[in-house]
Scaffold this active site. Structure first.
Site, mmCIF file in Angstrom:
data_model
loop_
_atom_site.group_PDB
_atom_site.id
_atom_site.type_symbol
_atom_site.label_atom_id
_atom_site.label_comp_id
_atom_site.label_asym_id
_atom_site.label_seq_id
_atom_site.Cartn_x
_atom_site.Cartn_y
_atom_site.Cartn_z
ATOM 1 N N SER A 92 0.813 -1.205 0.000
ATOM 2 C CA SER A 92 0.000 0.000 0.000
ATOM 3 C C SER A 92 0.854 1.267 0.000
ATOM 4 O O SER A 92 1.630 1.500 -0.923
ATOM 5 C CB SER A 92 -0.954 -0.047 1.191
ATOM 6 O OG SER A 92 -1.930 0.953 1.127
ATOM 7 N N ASP A 123 -2.361 6.387 -3.436
ATOM 8 C CA ASP A 123 -1.222 5.724 -2.815
ATOM 9 C C ASP A 123 -0.734 4.609 -3.736
ATOM 10 O O ASP A 123 -1.217 4.450 -4.855
ATOM 11 C CB ASP A 123 -1.570 5.210 -1.411
ATOM 12 C CG ASP A 123 -2.594 4.086 -1.431
ATOM 13 O OD1 ASP A 123 -3.324 3.949 -2.444
ATOM 14 O OD2 ASP A 123 -2.678 3.330 -0.444
ATOM 15 N N ASP A 130 -1.002 1.390 -4.085
ATOM 16 C CA ASP A 130 -1.898 0.401 -4.694
ATOM 17 C C ASP A 130 -3.254 0.987 -5.050
ATOM 18 O O ASP A 130 -4.168 0.264 -5.449
ATOM 19 C CB ASP A 130 -2.065 -0.815 -3.786
ATOM 20 C CG ASP A 130 -2.854 -0.525 -2.519
ATOM 21 O OD1 ASP A 130 -2.847 0.643 -2.071
ATOM 22 O OD2 ASP A 130 -3.460 -1.457 -1.965
#
Length: 450
Positions: free
Chosen positions: A101, A241, A243
């Site tokens: 992430s 971000d 992902d």
């Protein structure tokens, strides 16, 4: 072995904590547990973000899944919400995303989605871990034609982009948008979607090389986006971000519009149009005090959960609401997708901006954001959940809650991943709440480390 699953899958330093061996075992156990009820050869979809260790871990996971008879469709670099959407659309038994992430590139993670596109409940994660700890006691390893295969696809991003455009078909002609994809998974899909909808898009941090994901960019580092919005005289800035399951915005003045404000703007619009199910927005306890006051002012119920988007989603499903999320920009539109979706969140916000014909800075005034102070107390990991068992700590907290009652908020919680107790105070005066938070955190640290 302690519990390997955190609040968002398995995370760790790639090739040290999150090893190839662990990834392979997760592929084996995950494919087995998530498909054992189907009675057929399982189908697993796998995607990853742009960090270098993604290829290494993806191949380990796919090898593990194939070894228990699963057929794998490798989707390559793709946003997390795209994998969840495609797994459900194509009837897969599971979706697996290799991503850490918003974390630095040296870390990576593995998160699972079931065949309906939802993150796994604790019980299923525990079952996967139990299989690993038992040495795959219940798993059958086929031979010959029973071994799984891998199909490589590179067009999944197009399906996801088309889905987003069809779901929120906002016309963006005449809008100038600066888009920061964090050198991550959204580099192709999200920029393309916004261009297809007619926006003039200025991409920044949109050239992933495996090691620059999230580095001084994206939704956790907004400074360059703010600067570029002002330089380009853009209507808005959009930050994702690594992902692309999170989204934050920057208004035309360069000010950050966080997840709370995004949910307030879109939630009020949904209420006006009669589409806010249960007249409720679901957030975590970390949402700003101003968000709860916004709910009171606009007649919207605000339900709160523990920190973590999975708990937001669980409560949304339980009560039947259709919008919820976190201040960090992880927002779930449950009518549209089964997990936080940065692209859909951006399109919903842009739709309100276009409909209202007002700049984002004006719409963001729907809620007043109270100053927040967050200070961590380093404590023994085995004690962090029991901070209220210390009488003097409990008394200090109670006194502080009484002091800020009506004009602020005090929130104390143990970290889910680190040996910390987090002290958060909201109030009118930043200097005052910072001092109070530091004093309380220092006291907790001293008392619990005696």
């Amino acid at each position: 072995m302690g519990r390997i699953f955190g609040t968002d899958g398995v995370r760790g330093l790639a090739n040290k904590e999150l090893t190839v061996e662990l990834a392979m075992k997760l592929g084996q156990a995950g494919a087995y547990v998530l498909s054992k009820k189907s009675g057929e050869q399982p189908k697993i979809m796998v995607g990853c973000d742009t960090r270098r260790s993604g290829d290494m871990l993806a191949n380990a996971i796919m090898a593990g899944a194939c070894s228990v008879g699963a057929n794998v469709i490798y989707l390559g670099i793709l946003p997390t919400p795209a994998v969840a959407y495609l797994a459900k659309k194509h009837g897969a038994d599971a979706g697996i995303v290799i991503s850490a992430s918003h974390n630095p590139m040296e870390f990576n993670g593995i998160k699972f989605f079931d065949g309906n596109g939802f993150k796994l409940p604790d019980a299923i994660e525990d079952e996967i871990q139990a299989q690993i700890e038992s040495g795959m006691r219940d798993v059958i390893f086929p031979t010959g034609a029973g071994v799984g295969s891998i199909e490589y696809r590179t067009d999944g991003w197009k399906e996801y982009t088309d889905h987003a455009i069809e779901t929120v078909p906002v016309k963006l002609s005449g809008m100038k948008l600066v888009v920061d994809t964090a050198n991550g998974a959204a580099s192709l899909s999200n920029v393309t979607a916004l261009q297809k909808l007619g926006a003039e898009v200025i991409p920044i941090h949109n050239d992933p090389n495996g090691i620059n994901i999230n580095k001084d960019c994206g939704s956790t580092h907004m400074e360059s986006l703010q600067k570029t919005v002002l330089e380009e005289h853009a209507d808005m800035g959009l930050a994702f971000d690594g992902d692309a399951d999170r989204f934050l915005a920057v208004d035309e003045t360069g000010a950050v519009v966080d997840g709370d404000k995004i949910m307030a703007i879109v939630g009020c619009s949904m209420k006006k149009h009669g589409t806010l199910r249960k007249n409720t927005i679901v957030v975590t306890v970390m949402s700003n005090l101003g968000f709860f006051k916004m709910g009171e002012a606009h007649g919207i119920n605000i339900d709160r959960t523990k920190v973590g988007d999975r708990y937001v989603l669980e409560h949304m499903k339980e009560i039947g609401s259709n919008i919820g999320g976190e201040q960090s920009g992880h927002i779930i539109f449950l009518d549209d997708n089964t997990t936080g979706d940065g692209l859909l969140s951006a399109l919903h916000l842009l739709s309100v901006v276009k409909e209202e014909g007002k700049p984002l800075s004006e719409l963001a005034k729907v809620m007043k954001k109270y100053p927040q102070a967050l200070v961590n107390a380093a404590v023994p990991n085995d004690k962090k959940d029991h901070y209220r068992d210390f009488p003097e700590i409990a008394a200090r907290i109670d006194a502080l809650e009484e002091e800020f009652s009506g004009n602020g908020r005090v929130l104390i919680r143990p970290s889910g991943t680190e040996p910390l107790v987090r002290v958060m105070i909201e109030g009118e005066d930043q200097a005052v709440i910072q001092k109070k938070a530091e004093e309380l955190a220092g006291f907790i640290e001293n008392e619990m480390n005696l």
